[in-house]
Design an enzyme around this catalytic site. Sequence first.
Site, PDB file in Angstrom:
ATOM      1  N   ARG A 126      42.447  37.051  41.190  1.00  0.00           N
ATOM      2  CA  ARG A 126      43.080  35.842  40.924  1.00  0.00           C
ATOM      3  C   ARG A 126      44.084  35.989  39.728  1.00  0.00           C
ATOM      4  O   ARG A 126      44.982  37.019  39.835  1.00  0.00           O
ATOM      5  CB  ARG A 126      42.206  34.757  40.595  1.00  0.00           C
ATOM      6  CG  ARG A 126      42.905  33.353  41.305  1.00  0.00           C
ATOM      7  CD  ARG A 126      41.858  32.275  41.230  1.00  0.00           C
ATOM      8  NE  ARG A 126      40.535  32.436  41.676  1.00  0.00           N
ATOM      9  CZ  ARG A 126      40.599  31.824  43.323  1.00  0.00           C
ATOM     10  NH1 ARG A 126      41.695  30.961  43.664  1.00  0.00           N
ATOM     11  NH2 ARG A 126      39.446  31.880  44.026  1.00  0.00           N
ATOM     12  N   GLY A 134      33.911  31.133  46.146  1.00  0.00           N
ATOM     13  CA  GLY A 134      34.039  32.601  46.547  1.00  0.00           C
ATOM     14  C   GLY A 134      32.526  33.378  46.597  1.00  0.00           C
ATOM     15  O   GLY A 134      31.824  33.238  45.468  1.00  0.00           O
ATOM     16  N   ASP A 144      35.706  37.923  39.696  1.00  0.00           N
ATOM     17  CA  ASP A 144      37.025  38.297  38.808  1.00  0.00           C
ATOM     18  C   ASP A 144      36.517  38.420  37.361  1.00  0.00           C
ATOM     19  O   ASP A 144      37.545  38.715  36.566  1.00  0.00           O
ATOM     20  CB  ASP A 144      37.815  36.927  38.877  1.00  0.00           C
ATOM     21  CG  ASP A 144      38.114  36.463  40.398  1.00  0.00           C
ATOM     22  OD1 ASP A 144      38.066  37.523  41.326  1.00  0.00           O
ATOM     23  OD2 ASP A 144      38.492  35.232  40.547  1.00  0.00           O
TER      24      ASP A 144
HETATM   25  O1  F6P Z   1      37.848  34.213  42.964  1.00  0.00           O
HETATM   26  C1  F6P Z   1      37.251  35.264  43.825  1.00  0.00           C
HETATM   27  C2  F6P Z   1      38.474  35.445  44.816  1.00  0.00           C
HETATM   28  O2  F6P Z   1      37.906  36.737  45.304  1.00  0.00           O
HETATM   29  C3  F6P Z   1      39.683  36.165  43.963  1.00  0.00           C
HETATM   30  O3  F6P Z   1      39.516  37.343  43.351  1.00  0.00           O
HETATM   31  C4  F6P Z   1      40.682  35.748  45.151  1.00  0.00           C
HETATM   32  O4  F6P Z   1      42.225  35.524  44.577  1.00  0.00           O
HETATM   33  C5  F6P Z   1      40.136  34.744  46.162  1.00  0.00           C
HETATM   34  O5  F6P Z   1      38.721  34.616  45.596  1.00  0.00           O
HETATM   35  C6  F6P Z   1      40.402  34.760  47.509  1.00  0.00           C
HETATM   36  O6  F6P Z   1      39.908  33.577  47.796  1.00  0.00           O
HETATM   37  P1  F6P Z   1      39.694  33.540  49.396  1.00  0.00           P
HETATM   38  O7  F6P Z   1      38.213  33.889  49.499  1.00  0.00           O
HETATM   39  O8  F6P Z   1      39.590  32.023  49.911  1.00  0.00           O
HETATM   40  O9  F6P Z   1      40.732  34.184  50.141  1.00  0.00           O
END
Ligand code: F6P
Length: 322
Positions: free
Chosen positions: A173, A13, A129
Amino acid sequence: MSGGRIGVLTSGGDCSGMNATVRAVVRAALTAGLEVVGIRKGYRGLLEGHSELITTRTVSNILQRGGTVLQTARAKEMQTPEGLQRAVSQLQTLGIEGLVVIGGDGSLNGALALHRQGVRTIAIPASIDNDIPFTDMALGVDTALNNIVHAVDCLKDTASSHDRTFVVETMGRNCGYLAVASAIACGAEYAIIPELPFDLGAICRNLRQRFEEGRDNSILMVAEGAASAQVIADQIKDRIGFETRIMVLGHYQRGGSPSTFDRILGARFGVAAVDALLHGDSGKMLGLNCSELRLVELESVVAVGRRPIDPAMLGLARTLGI
Ligand code: F6P
Protein backbone atom coordinates in the site's frame (compact mmCIF):
# COMPACT_ATOMS: atom_id res chain seq x y z
CA MET A 1 -13.33 -13.62 33.12
CA SER A 2 -13.57 -17.42 33.39
CA GLY A 3 -15.93 -20.07 32.15
CA GLY A 4 -17.34 -17.63 29.58
CA ARG A 5 -17.39 -17.37 25.82
CA ILE A 6 -15.06 -15.43 23.54
CA GLY A 7 -15.13 -14.76 19.81
CA VAL A 8 -12.36 -14.65 17.24
CA LEU A 9 -12.35 -13.17 13.76
CA THR A 10 -9.88 -12.40 10.99
CA SER A 11 -10.48 -9.19 9.11
CA GLY A 12 -9.07 -7.10 6.22
CA GLY A 13 -6.45 -8.54 3.85
CA ASP A 14 -5.51 -12.10 4.75
CA CYS A 15 -1.94 -13.08 5.54
CA SER A 16 -0.04 -16.23 6.37
CA GLY A 17 0.01 -17.03 10.07
CA MET A 18 -3.66 -16.16 10.65
CA ASN A 19 -4.56 -19.84 10.98
CA ALA A 20 -1.72 -20.46 13.43
CA THR A 21 -3.06 -17.56 15.49
CA VAL A 22 -6.67 -18.73 15.42
CA ARG A 23 -5.52 -22.18 16.50
CA ALA A 24 -3.56 -20.72 19.41
CA VAL A 25 -6.53 -18.60 20.51
CA VAL A 26 -8.79 -21.64 20.45
CA ARG A 27 -6.35 -23.93 22.27
CA ALA A 28 -5.55 -21.36 24.96
CA ALA A 29 -9.22 -20.51 25.48
CA LEU A 30 -10.36 -24.12 25.72
CA THR A 31 -7.55 -24.87 28.17
CA ALA A 32 -8.79 -21.97 30.29
CA GLY A 33 -12.34 -23.36 30.25
CA LEU A 34 -13.74 -20.82 27.78
CA GLU A 35 -15.92 -21.50 24.77
CA VAL A 36 -14.85 -20.00 21.44
CA VAL A 37 -17.08 -18.74 18.68
CA GLY A 38 -15.41 -18.44 15.29
CA ILE A 39 -16.87 -15.53 13.31
CA ARG A 40 -16.59 -16.05 9.57
CA LYS A 41 -15.67 -13.37 7.01
CA GLY A 42 -14.55 -10.75 9.53
CA TYR A 43 -16.83 -7.94 10.69
CA ARG A 44 -19.10 -8.51 7.71
CA GLY A 45 -19.74 -12.06 8.88
CA LEU A 46 -20.44 -10.73 12.37
CA LEU A 47 -23.03 -8.34 10.97
CA GLU A 48 -24.57 -11.07 8.82
CA GLY A 49 -24.52 -13.70 11.58
CA HIS A 50 -21.95 -16.15 10.20
CA SER A 51 -20.52 -17.85 13.28
CA GLU A 52 -20.11 -21.22 14.94
CA LEU A 53 -18.63 -22.77 18.05
CA ILE A 54 -15.06 -23.93 17.46
CA THR A 55 -13.44 -27.02 18.92
CA THR A 56 -9.86 -28.28 18.77
CA ARG A 57 -11.01 -30.49 15.89
CA THR A 58 -12.02 -27.39 13.90
CA VAL A 59 -8.50 -26.01 14.15
CA SER A 60 -6.61 -29.24 13.64
CA ASN A 61 -4.28 -29.36 10.64
CA ILE A 62 -4.58 -25.64 9.86
CA LEU A 63 -1.36 -24.36 11.44
CA GLN A 64 0.69 -24.85 8.29
CA ARG A 65 -1.89 -23.42 5.89
CA GLY A 66 -1.82 -19.88 4.49
CA GLY A 67 -4.91 -17.69 4.23
CA THR A 68 -7.55 -17.94 6.94
CA VAL A 69 -10.00 -20.79 7.49
CA LEU A 70 -12.34 -18.25 9.10
CA GLN A 71 -12.17 -16.25 5.87
CA THR A 72 -12.00 -12.48 5.87
CA ALA A 73 -13.54 -9.36 4.37
CA ARG A 74 -13.35 -5.59 4.44
CA ALA A 75 -16.55 -4.18 5.96
CA LYS A 76 -17.22 -0.46 5.47
CA GLU A 77 -20.46 -0.88 7.46
CA MET A 78 -18.41 -0.96 10.67
CA GLN A 79 -17.59 2.71 10.11
CA THR A 80 -21.24 3.70 10.44
CA PRO A 81 -23.01 4.09 13.82
CA GLU A 82 -25.75 1.70 12.66
CA GLY A 83 -23.22 -0.96 11.62
CA LEU A 84 -21.35 -0.63 14.88
CA GLN A 85 -24.56 -0.94 16.92
CA ARG A 86 -25.55 -4.02 14.95
CA ALA A 87 -22.14 -5.57 15.63
CA VAL A 88 -22.51 -4.92 19.37
CA SER A 89 -25.96 -6.46 19.50
CA GLN A 90 -24.85 -9.50 17.45
CA LEU A 91 -22.04 -10.09 19.94
CA GLN A 92 -24.53 -9.82 22.81
CA THR A 93 -26.90 -12.26 21.12
CA LEU A 94 -24.03 -14.71 20.69
CA GLY A 95 -23.10 -14.32 24.37
CA ILE A 96 -19.58 -13.23 23.47
CA GLU A 97 -17.85 -11.54 26.41
CA GLY A 98 -14.50 -10.90 24.76
CA LEU A 99 -13.37 -10.62 21.15
CA VAL A 100 -9.99 -11.31 19.53
CA VAL A 101 -9.60 -9.36 16.29
CA ILE A 102 -6.79 -10.40 13.93
CA GLY A 103 -6.10 -7.92 11.12
CA GLY A 104 -4.62 -4.68 9.80
CA ASP A 105 -5.37 -0.99 10.32
CA GLY A 106 -9.10 -1.08 9.41
CA SER A 107 -9.59 -4.06 11.71
CA LEU A 108 -7.85 -2.26 14.57
CA ASN A 109 -10.14 0.74 14.08
CA GLY A 110 -13.11 -1.62 14.29
CA ALA A 111 -11.75 -3.20 17.48
CA LEU A 112 -11.32 0.22 19.07
CA ALA A 113 -14.84 1.26 18.07
CA LEU A 114 -16.24 -1.91 19.68
CA HIS A 115 -14.19 -1.32 22.82
CA ARG A 116 -15.63 2.19 23.07
CA GLN A 117 -19.08 0.58 22.99
CA GLY A 118 -18.16 -1.57 25.98
CA VAL A 119 -17.13 -4.74 24.12
CA ARG A 120 -13.98 -6.29 25.55
CA THR A 121 -11.54 -6.51 22.61
CA ILE A 122 -7.91 -7.49 22.09
CA ALA A 123 -6.35 -6.96 18.66
CA ILE A 124 -3.52 -8.82 16.94
CA PRO A 125 -1.64 -6.92 14.20
CA ALA A 126 -1.72 -8.87 10.94
CA SER A 127 -0.76 -7.33 7.59
CA ILE A 128 2.04 -8.02 5.15
CA ASP A 129 2.54 -4.24 4.78
CA ASN A 130 4.29 -3.94 8.19
CA ASP A 131 2.80 -0.50 8.59
CA ILE A 132 1.13 -1.02 11.98
CA PRO A 133 2.69 1.11 14.73
CA PHE A 134 3.93 -0.26 18.07
CA THR A 135 4.97 -3.62 16.69
CA ASP A 136 8.34 -4.43 15.13
CA MET A 137 6.68 -7.04 12.93
CA ALA A 138 3.06 -7.72 12.12
CA LEU A 139 1.89 -11.25 11.49
CA GLY A 140 2.46 -12.35 7.87
CA VAL A 141 5.33 -9.98 7.08
CA ASP A 142 8.03 -12.60 7.42
CA THR A 143 6.23 -15.07 5.14
CA ALA A 144 5.59 -12.36 2.55
CA LEU A 145 9.27 -11.44 2.58
CA ASN A 146 10.25 -15.07 2.16
CA ASN A 147 7.86 -15.32 -0.80
CA ILE A 148 9.42 -12.24 -2.41
CA VAL A 149 12.96 -13.48 -1.81
CA HIS A 150 12.15 -16.86 -3.34
CA ALA A 151 10.64 -15.20 -6.42
CA VAL A 152 13.56 -12.78 -6.90
CA ASP A 153 16.15 -15.54 -6.43
CA CYS A 154 14.44 -17.37 -9.30
CA LEU A 155 14.37 -14.19 -11.38
CA LYS A 156 18.07 -13.59 -10.90
CA ASP A 157 18.87 -16.95 -12.48
CA THR A 158 17.08 -16.05 -15.68
CA ALA A 159 18.10 -12.36 -15.54
CA SER A 160 21.81 -13.19 -15.42
CA SER A 161 21.44 -15.71 -18.24
CA HIS A 162 20.17 -12.89 -20.49
CA ASP A 163 22.02 -9.79 -19.19
CA ARG A 164 18.62 -8.46 -18.16
CA THR A 165 17.18 -5.86 -15.86
CA PHE A 166 14.04 -6.82 -13.94
CA VAL A 167 11.64 -4.41 -12.27
CA VAL A 168 9.82 -6.17 -9.43
CA GLU A 169 6.71 -4.66 -7.88
CA THR A 170 5.92 -5.43 -4.26
CA MET A 171 2.74 -4.76 -2.30
CA GLY A 172 2.62 -2.61 0.82
CA ARG A 173 0.00 0.00 0.00
CA ASN A 174 1.68 3.30 1.05
CA CYS A 175 4.52 1.62 2.87
CA GLY A 176 7.85 0.69 1.26
CA TYR A 177 8.95 -1.80 3.91
CA LEU A 178 8.57 -4.93 1.76
CA ALA A 179 10.53 -3.36 -1.11
CA VAL A 180 13.44 -2.21 1.08
CA ALA A 181 13.66 -5.33 3.24
CA SER A 182 13.52 -7.63 0.23
CA ALA A 183 16.07 -5.50 -1.66
CA ILE A 184 18.47 -6.06 1.24
CA ALA A 185 17.67 -9.77 1.43
CA CYS A 186 17.95 -10.35 -2.34
CA GLY A 187 20.94 -8.15 -3.11
CA ALA A 188 18.82 -5.95 -5.39
CA GLU A 189 20.43 -2.83 -6.82
CA TYR A 190 17.61 -0.35 -6.22
CA ALA A 191 14.50 0.09 -4.09
CA ILE A 192 11.93 2.71 -5.06
CA ILE A 193 9.63 3.44 -2.13
CA PRO A 194 6.92 6.01 -1.39
CA GLU A 195 8.73 7.32 1.70
CA LEU A 196 11.70 8.71 -0.26
CA PRO A 197 12.07 10.71 -3.47
CA PHE A 198 13.85 8.87 -6.28
CA ASP A 199 15.88 10.04 -9.24
CA LEU A 200 15.13 7.84 -12.23
CA GLY A 201 17.76 9.69 -14.29
CA ALA A 202 20.46 8.63 -11.82
CA ILE A 203 19.11 5.07 -11.73
CA CYS A 204 19.25 4.90 -15.54
CA ARG A 205 22.83 6.24 -15.64
CA ASN A 206 23.81 3.65 -13.07
CA LEU A 207 22.03 0.87 -14.99
CA ARG A 208 23.96 1.76 -18.14
CA GLN A 209 27.23 1.87 -16.23
CA ARG A 210 26.56 -1.56 -14.72
CA PHE A 211 25.90 -2.90 -18.22
CA GLU A 212 29.13 -1.36 -19.53
CA GLU A 213 31.05 -2.92 -16.63
CA GLY A 214 29.74 -6.31 -17.73
CA ARG A 215 27.31 -6.95 -14.84
CA ASP A 216 24.91 -9.61 -16.06
CA ASN A 217 21.74 -8.58 -14.19
CA SER A 218 20.11 -5.74 -12.30
CA ILE A 219 17.12 -5.95 -10.00
CA LEU A 220 15.00 -2.94 -9.21
CA MET A 221 12.42 -3.37 -6.44
CA VAL A 222 9.52 -0.93 -6.58
CA ALA A 223 6.86 -0.57 -3.91
CA GLU A 224 3.32 -0.32 -5.32
CA GLY A 225 2.79 2.91 -3.35
CA ALA A 226 5.66 4.61 -5.23
CA ALA A 227 5.02 3.57 -8.84
CA SER A 228 3.98 0.59 -10.90
CA ALA A 229 6.65 -1.70 -12.32
CA GLN A 230 5.26 -1.09 -15.80
CA VAL A 231 5.64 2.70 -15.52
CA ILE A 232 9.24 2.37 -14.30
CA ALA A 233 10.05 -0.15 -17.05
CA ASP A 234 8.55 2.14 -19.72
CA GLN A 235 10.54 5.12 -18.44
CA ILE A 236 13.79 3.14 -18.43
CA LYS A 237 13.08 2.14 -22.05
CA ASP A 238 12.33 5.75 -23.03
CA ARG A 239 15.44 7.14 -21.34
CA ILE A 240 18.15 4.60 -22.18
CA GLY A 241 16.49 2.14 -24.53
CA PHE A 242 16.93 -0.83 -22.18
CA GLU A 243 14.37 -3.62 -22.64
CA THR A 244 13.52 -4.64 -19.10
CA ARG A 245 11.15 -7.33 -17.87
CA ILE A 246 8.69 -6.77 -15.07
CA MET A 247 7.26 -8.98 -12.36
CA VAL A 248 4.25 -7.83 -10.35
CA LEU A 249 4.23 -10.09 -7.32
CA GLY A 250 0.70 -9.11 -6.28
CA HIS A 251 -1.32 -11.43 -4.06
CA TYR A 252 1.27 -14.20 -4.36
CA GLN A 253 3.04 -12.37 -1.53
CA ARG A 254 0.12 -12.86 0.86
CA GLY A 255 -0.30 -16.61 0.52
CA GLY A 256 1.58 -19.83 1.11
CA SER A 257 2.55 -21.85 4.12
CA PRO A 258 3.59 -19.52 6.96
CA SER A 259 7.26 -19.28 7.88
CA THR A 260 8.41 -20.71 11.19
CA PHE A 261 8.68 -17.15 12.49
CA ASP A 262 5.03 -16.41 11.65
CA ARG A 263 3.85 -19.72 13.13
CA ILE A 264 5.58 -18.98 16.41
CA LEU A 265 4.56 -15.32 16.41
CA GLY A 266 0.96 -16.39 15.75
CA ALA A 267 1.12 -18.89 18.63
CA ARG A 268 2.49 -16.21 20.97
CA PHE A 269 -0.03 -13.58 19.87
CA GLY A 270 -2.97 -16.00 20.16
CA VAL A 271 -2.11 -17.24 23.65
CA ALA A 272 -1.30 -13.72 24.89
CA ALA A 273 -4.61 -12.39 23.54
CA VAL A 274 -6.59 -14.95 25.55
CA ASP A 275 -4.46 -14.21 28.62
CA ALA A 276 -5.17 -10.51 28.22
CA LEU A 277 -8.93 -11.10 28.03
CA LEU A 278 -8.74 -13.35 31.12
CA HIS A 279 -6.95 -10.54 32.96
CA GLY A 280 -9.70 -8.10 32.08
CA ASP A 281 -7.78 -6.12 29.45
CA SER A 282 -9.65 -4.44 26.63
CA GLY A 283 -9.07 -1.88 23.88
CA LYS A 284 -5.48 -3.05 23.45
CA MET A 285 -3.28 -4.44 20.70
CA LEU A 286 -0.45 -6.90 21.15
CA GLY A 287 2.84 -5.68 19.74
CA LEU A 288 6.24 -7.29 19.32
CA ASN A 289 8.84 -5.06 20.90
CA CYS A 290 12.47 -6.28 20.77
CA SER A 291 11.31 -9.94 20.96
CA GLU A 292 8.92 -9.25 23.85
CA LEU A 293 5.15 -9.05 23.53
CA ARG A 294 3.49 -6.05 25.07
CA LEU A 295 -0.01 -4.61 25.17
CA VAL A 296 -0.52 -1.17 23.66
CA GLU A 297 -3.64 0.99 23.89
CA LEU A 298 -5.57 0.85 20.62
CA GLU A 299 -6.22 4.58 21.08
CA SER A 300 -2.46 5.17 20.64
CA VAL A 301 -2.17 2.76 17.71
CA VAL A 302 -5.02 4.44 15.85
CA ALA A 303 -3.77 7.94 16.74
CA VAL A 304 -0.32 7.21 15.25
CA GLY A 305 -1.90 5.54 12.22
CA ARG A 306 1.08 4.29 10.28
CA ARG A 307 4.43 2.92 11.34
CA PRO A 308 7.32 4.60 9.53
CA ILE A 309 10.10 2.43 8.11
CA ASP A 310 12.87 1.97 10.64
CA PRO A 311 15.58 4.55 9.75
CA ALA A 312 18.21 1.91 10.64
CA MET A 313 16.86 -0.31 7.87
CA LEU A 314 17.02 2.58 5.38
CA GLY A 315 20.57 3.29 6.56
CA LEU A 316 21.52 -0.35 6.09
CA ALA A 317 20.14 -0.31 2.55
CA ARG A 318 22.05 2.87 1.76
CA THR A 319 25.32 1.49 3.12
CA LEU A 320 24.85 -1.61 1.00
CA GLY A 321 24.56 0.61 -2.08
CA ILE A 322 20.81 0.21 -2.66
O1 F6P B 1 -2.94 -4.43 3.10
C1 F6P B 1 -2.55 -5.62 2.49
C2 F6P B 1 -2.57 -5.50 0.99
O2 F6P B 1 -2.11 -6.72 0.45
C3 F6P B 1 -1.78 -4.32 0.41
O3 F6P B 1 -0.40 -4.56 0.37
C4 F6P B 1 -2.42 -4.18 -0.93
O4 F6P B 1 -2.28 -2.88 -1.44
C5 F6P B 1 -3.87 -4.50 -0.66
O5 F6P B 1 -3.89 -5.28 0.54
C6 F6P B 1 -4.56 -5.26 -1.75
O6 F6P B 1 -5.90 -5.36 -1.42
P1 F6P B 1 -6.90 -6.38 -2.11
O7 F6P B 1 -6.62 -7.75 -1.56
O8 F6P B 1 -8.24 -5.89 -1.73
O9 F6P B 1 -6.62 -6.34 -3.59
